[in-house]
Design a protein around this motif. Structure first.
Motif, mmCIF file in Angstrom:
data_model
loop_
_atom_site.group_PDB
_atom_site.id
_atom_site.type_symbol
_atom_site.label_atom_id
_atom_site.label_comp_id
_atom_site.label_asym_id
_atom_site.label_seq_id
_atom_site.Cartn_x
_atom_site.Cartn_y
_atom_site.Cartn_z
ATOM 1 N N GLY A 29 0.818 -1.214 0.000
ATOM 2 C CA GLY A 29 0.000 0.000 0.000
ATOM 3 C C GLY A 29 0.850 1.263 0.000
ATOM 4 O O GLY A 29 0.522 2.258 -0.667
ATOM 5 N N LEU A 30 1.962 1.234 0.753
ATOM 6 C CA LEU A 30 2.859 2.402 0.738
ATOM 7 C C LEU A 30 3.522 2.574 -0.623
ATOM 8 O O LEU A 30 3.802 3.701 -1.055
ATOM 9 C CB LEU A 30 3.921 2.262 1.822
ATOM 10 N N MET A 31 3.758 1.481 -1.319
ATOM 11 C CA MET A 31 4.307 1.578 -2.677
ATOM 12 C C MET A 31 3.334 2.328 -3.592
ATOM 13 O O MET A 31 3.758 3.211 -4.381
ATOM 14 C CB MET A 31 4.577 0.177 -3.234
ATOM 15 N N ALA A 32 2.042 2.010 -3.472
ATOM 16 C CA ALA A 32 1.055 2.719 -4.288
ATOM 17 C C ALA A 32 0.988 4.193 -3.909
ATOM 18 O O ALA A 32 0.880 5.079 -4.768
ATOM 19 C CB ALA A 32 -0.317 2.062 -4.125
ATOM 20 N N GLY A 48 5.001 7.327 5.003
ATOM 21 C CA GLY A 48 3.666 7.635 4.518
ATOM 22 C C GLY A 48 3.176 8.994 5.002
ATOM 23 O O GLY A 48 2.591 9.765 4.239
ATOM 24 N N SER A 49 3.421 9.303 6.271
ATOM 25 C CA SER A 49 3.017 10.615 6.801
ATOM 26 C C SER A 49 3.766 11.742 6.103
ATOM 27 O O SER A 49 3.188 12.796 5.776
ATOM 28 C CB SER A 49 3.272 10.658 8.308
ATOM 29 N N VAL A 83 2.370 12.235 2.532
ATOM 30 C CA VAL A 83 1.055 12.890 2.543
ATOM 31 C C VAL A 83 1.195 14.375 2.859
ATOM 32 O O VAL A 83 0.519 15.228 2.249
ATOM 33 C CB VAL A 83 0.134 12.187 3.555
ATOM 34 N N ALA A 84 2.091 14.722 3.788
ATOM 35 C CA ALA A 84 2.310 16.138 4.112
ATOM 36 C C ALA A 84 2.879 16.895 2.921
ATOM 37 O O ALA A 84 2.484 18.040 2.637
ATOM 38 C CB ALA A 84 3.246 16.251 5.320
ATOM 39 N N LYS A 85 3.804 16.279 2.214
ATOM 40 C CA LYS A 85 4.375 16.943 1.040
ATOM 41 C C LYS A 85 3.326 17.149 -0.054
ATOM 42 O O LYS A 85 3.302 18.191 -0.721
ATOM 43 C CB LYS A 85 5.553 16.126 0.495
ATOM 44 N N VAL A 86 2.470 16.152 -0.228
ATOM 45 C CA VAL A 86 1.432 16.283 -1.258
ATOM 46 C C VAL A 86 0.442 17.377 -0.890
ATOM 47 O O VAL A 86 0.004 18.176 -1.742
ATOM 48 C CB VAL A 86 0.717 14.935 -1.471
ATOM 49 N N VAL A 90 6.868 0.252 10.700
ATOM 50 C CA VAL A 90 7.284 1.533 11.280
ATOM 51 C C VAL A 90 7.698 2.506 10.171
ATOM 52 O O VAL A 90 7.360 3.700 10.195
ATOM 53 C CB VAL A 90 8.443 1.309 12.272
ATOM 54 N N GLY A 91 8.408 1.987 9.186
ATOM 55 C CA GLY A 91 8.782 2.857 8.068
ATOM 56 C C GLY A 91 7.578 3.357 7.292
ATOM 57 O O GLY A 91 7.568 4.484 6.778
#
Length: 297
Positions: free
Chosen positions: A51-54, A130-131, A134-137, A124-125
């Motif tokens: 999911g993180l890859m997507a 992921g956070s 999302v913040a950058k986006v 954990v990674g």
């Protein structure tokens, strides 16, 4: 490509990704169970990795610059991690039936420790990376699309600057012509033979000191056309001849000339005088020859 073709292409891509996720989900679930996850955690573990890859792939399409490079690194790292765990799942048949010892993914201890560390650190990674993605986006501001008016203003400004830079020398001021009309020189002619000849006016010599002062003034000011009296030093050194002397020289030079050859141009070259004097001498000589011919007849 039209809109229908793009839609079909996206649907095909989603289908392939879904099937690939299903295949990888089986391997990651068994790996999660082997490192101590319960049934619920093992079922959710594949969503943490793949999911993180997507998510990183979507961030790569949205972000730009350093943020885009960061998303590509996250995508590459989690892709390699998922590949390693799927490879281990294929090498250890005991993982398929969940009969492997708890926390044992390889026979060699250093390799087992590395695989367990990799499997347990991925969740954990995923939280951290992921956070951050999302913040950058959310804070990303796309570059504004230039409008037609902005392009026109930029083009006008560029042309103005370019034309200003090309002017290395300022435009000279227009030259105003001098409206003063100078008097034309009057040719000195000869009087008729019946009138007494008048002597030429004598020109007083100009002192040398005056000539030097004029030369200095001419050098210190703006150069202009020479007007007025010609200095003595600029005049010819040949002595001036009286009208009688010029007439005598013309008679001697044209004594053996026929009447047709007695012209103003020929007399001017032979006697070396001005055109006006030459024409006056021509008329005088032709008149004398006509008088002589009449007396002979």
């Amino acid at each position: 490509m039209n809109r229908t073709g793009k839609t079909l292409l996206v649907l095909a891509l989603v289908t392939v990704v879904a099937m690939a996720f299903r295949v990888s989900w089986n391997a990651l679930r068994d790996i999660a169970g082997a490192v101590g996850a319960d049934a619920t955690a093992a079922m959710l573990y594949p969503f943490v990795v793949d999911g993180l890859m997507a998510l990183a792939l979507v961030a790569t399409l949205v972000l730009a610059g350093d943020a885009r490079r960061f998303a590509l690194r996250v995508l590459g790292a989690y892709t390699i991690a998922s590949l390693v765990l799927n490879y281990v799942h294929g090498l250890v048949p005991e993982l398929h039936g969940r009969t492997v010892d708890w926390g044992r993914l390889a026979d060699w201890d250093p390799a087992n420790w590395a695989l367990v560390l990799l499997a347990t650190s991925l969740p954990v990674g995923s939280i951290y990376f992921g956070s951050d993605l999302v913040a950058k986006v959310l804070h990303h501001q796309p570059a504004p699309i230039p409008t037609v008016e902005a392009n026109a203003e930029e083009s006008t400004e560029t042309d103005t600057k370019r034309s200003t830079a090309d002017l290395t020398v300022s435009t000279p001021a227009p030259i105003t012509p001098n409206a003063t009309v100078l008097p034309r020189p009057v040719a000195v002619g000869f009087l008729k033979s019946t009138l007494p000849a008048k002597p030429f006016p004598q020109v007083d010599p100009v002192p040398v000191a005056s000539i030097e002062r004029r030369a200095v003034a001419a050098e210190s000011t703006r150069p202009r056309r020479a007007t007025g009296r010609v200095p003595v030093v600029a005049k010819s050194t040949r002595p001036k001849r009286t009208p009688d002397q010029l007439l005598a020289e013309a008679r001697a030079a044209t004594a053996d000339w026929p009447d047709a050859k007695v012209t103003g141009e020929g007399i001017r070259r032979a006697v070396r005088t001005s055109p006006a004097n030459a024409r006056s001498l021509r008329d005088t000589l032709l008149a004398e020859r006509a008088a002589t011919a009449a007396e002979s007849a």
